[in-house]
Design a protein around this motif. Sequence first.
Motif, mmCIF file in Angstrom:
data_model
loop_
_atom_site.group_PDB
_atom_site.id
_atom_site.type_symbol
_atom_site.label_atom_id
_atom_site.label_comp_id
_atom_site.label_asym_id
_atom_site.label_seq_id
_atom_site.Cartn_x
_atom_site.Cartn_y
_atom_site.Cartn_z
ATOM 1 N N ALA A 84 -30.496 19.790 28.401
ATOM 2 C CA ALA A 84 -31.384 18.705 27.796
ATOM 3 C C ALA A 84 -30.683 18.245 26.113
ATOM 4 C CB ALA A 84 -32.804 18.780 27.555
ATOM 5 N N ALA A 85 -30.344 19.469 25.601
ATOM 6 C CA ALA A 85 -29.693 19.110 24.183
ATOM 7 C C ALA A 85 -28.151 18.484 24.305
ATOM 8 C CB ALA A 85 -29.858 20.335 23.540
ATOM 9 N N MET A 86 -27.533 19.015 25.524
ATOM 10 C CA MET A 86 -26.397 18.395 25.310
ATOM 11 C C MET A 86 -26.392 17.058 25.814
ATOM 12 S SD MET A 86 -23.919 21.222 24.994
ATOM 13 C CE MET A 86 -22.363 20.318 25.950
ATOM 14 N N GLU A 87 -27.362 16.556 26.584
ATOM 15 C CA GLU A 87 -27.402 15.031 27.004
ATOM 16 C C GLU A 87 -28.008 14.324 25.919
ATOM 17 O OE1 GLU A 87 -29.697 15.546 30.608
ATOM 18 O OE2 GLU A 87 -27.775 16.066 31.777
ATOM 19 N N ASN A 88 -28.746 14.936 24.914
ATOM 20 C CA ASN A 88 -29.193 14.125 23.863
ATOM 21 C C ASN A 88 -28.019 13.660 22.671
ATOM 22 O OD1 ASN A 88 -30.587 13.026 21.539
ATOM 23 N ND2 ASN A 88 -32.224 14.616 21.744
ATOM 24 N N PRO A 89 -28.082 12.174 22.657
ATOM 25 C CA PRO A 89 -27.011 11.686 21.671
ATOM 26 C C PRO A 89 -27.075 12.034 20.271
ATOM 27 C CG PRO A 89 -28.311 10.123 22.466
ATOM 28 C CD PRO A 89 -28.761 11.096 23.382
ATOM 29 N N GLU A 90 -28.453 12.629 20.135
ATOM 30 C CA GLU A 90 -28.682 12.704 18.618
ATOM 31 C C GLU A 90 -28.632 14.306 18.248
ATOM 32 O OE1 GLU A 90 -32.661 11.099 18.359
ATOM 33 O OE2 GLU A 90 -31.825 9.369 17.573
ATOM 34 N N VAL A 91 -28.109 15.072 19.192
ATOM 35 C CA VAL A 91 -27.980 16.485 19.115
ATOM 36 C C VAL A 91 -26.470 16.856 19.010
ATOM 37 C CG1 VAL A 91 -28.601 18.807 20.150
ATOM 38 C CG2 VAL A 91 -30.269 17.078 19.824
ATOM 39 N N THR A 92 -26.186 17.759 18.249
ATOM 40 C CA THR A 92 -24.764 18.518 18.133
ATOM 41 C C THR A 92 -25.287 19.887 18.481
ATOM 42 O OG1 THR A 92 -23.739 17.010 16.578
ATOM 43 C CG2 THR A 92 -22.960 19.219 16.883
ATOM 44 N N VAL A 93 -24.347 20.364 19.587
ATOM 45 C CA VAL A 93 -24.648 21.613 20.002
ATOM 46 C C VAL A 93 -23.381 22.752 19.421
ATOM 47 C CG1 VAL A 93 -24.657 23.338 21.885
ATOM 48 C CG2 VAL A 93 -25.595 20.968 22.098
ATOM 49 N N GLY A 94 -23.902 23.821 18.717
ATOM 50 C CA GLY A 94 -22.970 24.509 17.992
ATOM 51 C C GLY A 94 -23.009 25.882 18.594
ATOM 52 N N THR A 95 -21.974 26.780 18.790
ATOM 53 C CA THR A 95 -21.969 28.078 19.155
ATOM 54 C C THR A 95 -21.086 29.144 18.436
ATOM 55 O OG1 THR A 95 -20.090 28.021 20.586
ATOM 56 C CG2 THR A 95 -22.260 27.280 21.723
ATOM 57 N N VAL A 96 -21.508 30.109 18.397
ATOM 58 C CA VAL A 96 -20.909 31.380 17.900
ATOM 59 C C VAL A 96 -20.280 32.479 18.790
ATOM 60 C CG1 VAL A 96 -20.710 33.078 16.042
ATOM 61 C CG2 VAL A 96 -21.916 30.971 15.664
ATOM 62 N N CYS A 97 -19.320 32.837 18.929
ATOM 63 C CA CYS A 97 -18.846 33.973 19.620
ATOM 64 C C CYS A 97 -19.086 33.762 21.258
ATOM 65 C CB CYS A 97 -19.550 35.281 18.969
ATOM 66 S SG CYS A 97 -18.528 36.677 19.634
ATOM 67 N N GLY A 98 -19.989 34.614 21.836
ATOM 68 C CA GLY A 98 -20.075 34.415 23.226
ATOM 69 C C GLY A 98 -21.062 33.398 23.558
ATOM 70 N N LEU A 123 -35.614 39.875 15.174
ATOM 71 C CA LEU A 123 -35.728 38.596 14.213
ATOM 72 C C LEU A 123 -36.867 37.785 14.865
ATOM 73 C CD1 LEU A 123 -31.985 37.380 13.436
ATOM 74 C CD2 LEU A 123 -33.809 38.767 12.036
ATOM 75 N N ARG A 124 -37.553 37.325 14.159
ATOM 76 C CA ARG A 124 -38.714 36.488 14.665
ATOM 77 C C ARG A 124 -38.368 34.918 14.907
ATOM 78 N NH1 ARG A 124 -43.718 36.520 16.241
ATOM 79 N NH2 ARG A 124 -44.938 34.741 15.985
ATOM 80 N N ALA A 125 -38.455 34.624 16.009
ATOM 81 C CA ALA A 125 -38.338 33.134 16.402
ATOM 82 C C ALA A 125 -39.689 32.509 16.203
ATOM 83 C CB ALA A 125 -38.232 32.894 18.008
ATOM 84 N N THR A 126 -39.608 31.453 15.292
ATOM 85 C CA THR A 126 -40.937 30.854 14.749
ATOM 86 C C THR A 126 -41.538 29.610 15.676
ATOM 87 O OG1 THR A 126 -39.495 29.354 13.234
ATOM 88 C CG2 THR A 126 -40.655 31.654 12.346
ATOM 89 N N GLY A 127 -40.723 29.296 16.474
ATOM 90 C CA GLY A 127 -40.958 28.000 17.356
ATOM 91 C C GLY A 127 -40.385 28.110 18.769
ATOM 92 N N ALA A 128 -40.430 27.194 19.671
ATOM 93 C CA ALA A 128 -39.827 27.022 20.753
ATOM 94 C C ALA A 128 -38.612 25.852 20.554
ATOM 95 C CB ALA A 128 -40.644 26.507 21.948
ATOM 96 N N LEU A 129 -37.303 25.945 21.375
ATOM 97 C CA LEU A 129 -36.491 25.267 21.087
ATOM 98 C C LEU A 129 -36.751 23.828 21.658
ATOM 99 C CD1 LEU A 129 -33.436 24.447 20.864
ATOM 100 C CD2 LEU A 129 -33.098 25.423 23.329
ATOM 101 N N ASP A 130 -36.633 22.878 20.795
ATOM 102 C CA ASP A 130 -36.828 21.421 20.950
ATOM 103 C C ASP A 130 -35.716 20.726 21.279
ATOM 104 O OD1 ASP A 130 -37.642 18.891 21.602
ATOM 105 O OD2 ASP A 130 -38.958 18.936 19.609
ATOM 106 N N PRO A 131 -35.180 20.444 22.488
ATOM 107 C CA PRO A 131 -33.847 19.907 22.707
ATOM 108 C C PRO A 131 -34.057 18.302 22.386
ATOM 109 C CG PRO A 131 -34.887 20.200 24.591
ATOM 110 C CD PRO A 131 -35.738 20.974 23.850
ATOM 111 N N GLY A 132 -34.950 17.747 22.251
ATOM 112 C CA GLY A 132 -35.447 16.303 22.054
ATOM 113 C C GLY A 132 -35.372 15.987 20.473
ATOM 114 N N ARG A 133 -35.276 17.104 19.622
ATOM 115 C CA ARG A 133 -35.227 16.851 18.187
ATOM 116 C C ARG A 133 -33.701 16.746 17.600
ATOM 117 N NH1 ARG A 133 -38.663 20.317 13.459
ATOM 118 N NH2 ARG A 133 -37.825 18.947 11.670
ATOM 119 N N ALA A 134 -33.651 15.618 17.104
ATOM 120 C CA ALA A 134 -32.243 15.525 16.472
ATOM 121 C C ALA A 134 -31.717 16.559 15.558
ATOM 122 C CB ALA A 134 -32.219 13.928 15.746
ATOM 123 N N GLY A 135 -30.256 16.738 15.577
ATOM 124 C CA GLY A 135 -29.995 17.682 14.690
ATOM 125 C C GLY A 135 -28.885 18.516 15.376
ATOM 126 N N LEU A 136 -28.978 19.811 14.936
ATOM 127 C CA LEU A 136 -28.099 20.802 15.571
ATOM 128 C C LEU A 136 -28.775 21.937 16.259
ATOM 129 C CD1 LEU A 136 -25.057 22.225 15.437
ATOM 130 C CD2 LEU A 136 -25.642 23.250 13.391
#
Length: 229
Positions: free
Chosen positions: A119-133, A56-69
């Motif tokens: 950094a994402a975990m420390e950002n109050p505007e970010v929820t971190v989700g995971t699947v499986c491992g 699959l193609r990643a279209t960008g870099a992970l931005d832990p400062g961006r609000a959301g998930l």
Amino acid sequence: MHVQIVLFDGFDPLDVIAPYEVLYAGGTASAGAVSVELVSAEGPREVVSGTGGLALRATGALDPGRAGLVLVPGASGRVGEPGDVPDHDAGAGEWQRDESIPVLLGRTLTTELPVMLKAAMENPEVTVGTVCGGSLVLAMAGLLEGRHATTHHMGLDMLDATGVHAVNARVVDDGDLVTGAGVTSGLDLGLYLLEREVGPRIAHAVEGLFAHERRGTVWRNRGPMPARF
């Protein structure tokens, strides 16, 4: 809600595609209230999964400062032997096909991903989700100690050994951390996040579109402790 789904070498395709489709459909049903993209720690690139070389193609870099998930999948590969330990040493060297899941997960520790996830975990505007491992990726990076989380049933002992309160449930809601269990739980995780963040009407519409009914009760650390049966 903007969703960044993280790709890394050896990821499990269904861990990615199941929540991607659910959340993307939620964006359509909500007139754009949800947007989704595939990202990697390294930026735009083709990322090869652990399933038959599917990429699959990643279209960008992970931005832990961006609000959301931010959503982290697990890996796909050989189950591995009891002696396979997913630590920094297990991930040394270049990625190769047909590696064990513990080695694939351990390799993420040699990238910039743990720093970004911290950094994402420390950002109050970010929820971190995971699947499986995906929860094991966070746990091995030392980011889940004392938190409640789940993973594939075969990895619950490993998750518990990292200092996590491992819960044998399909979806676990621990506030700004929402984790899913086995591979197909990505569907349920996506639907639950739609319900939680956008509303039950949107989640119900997507559930009907996909002809999939969520299973089990979402576990939260609330209410009285159950008595033993």
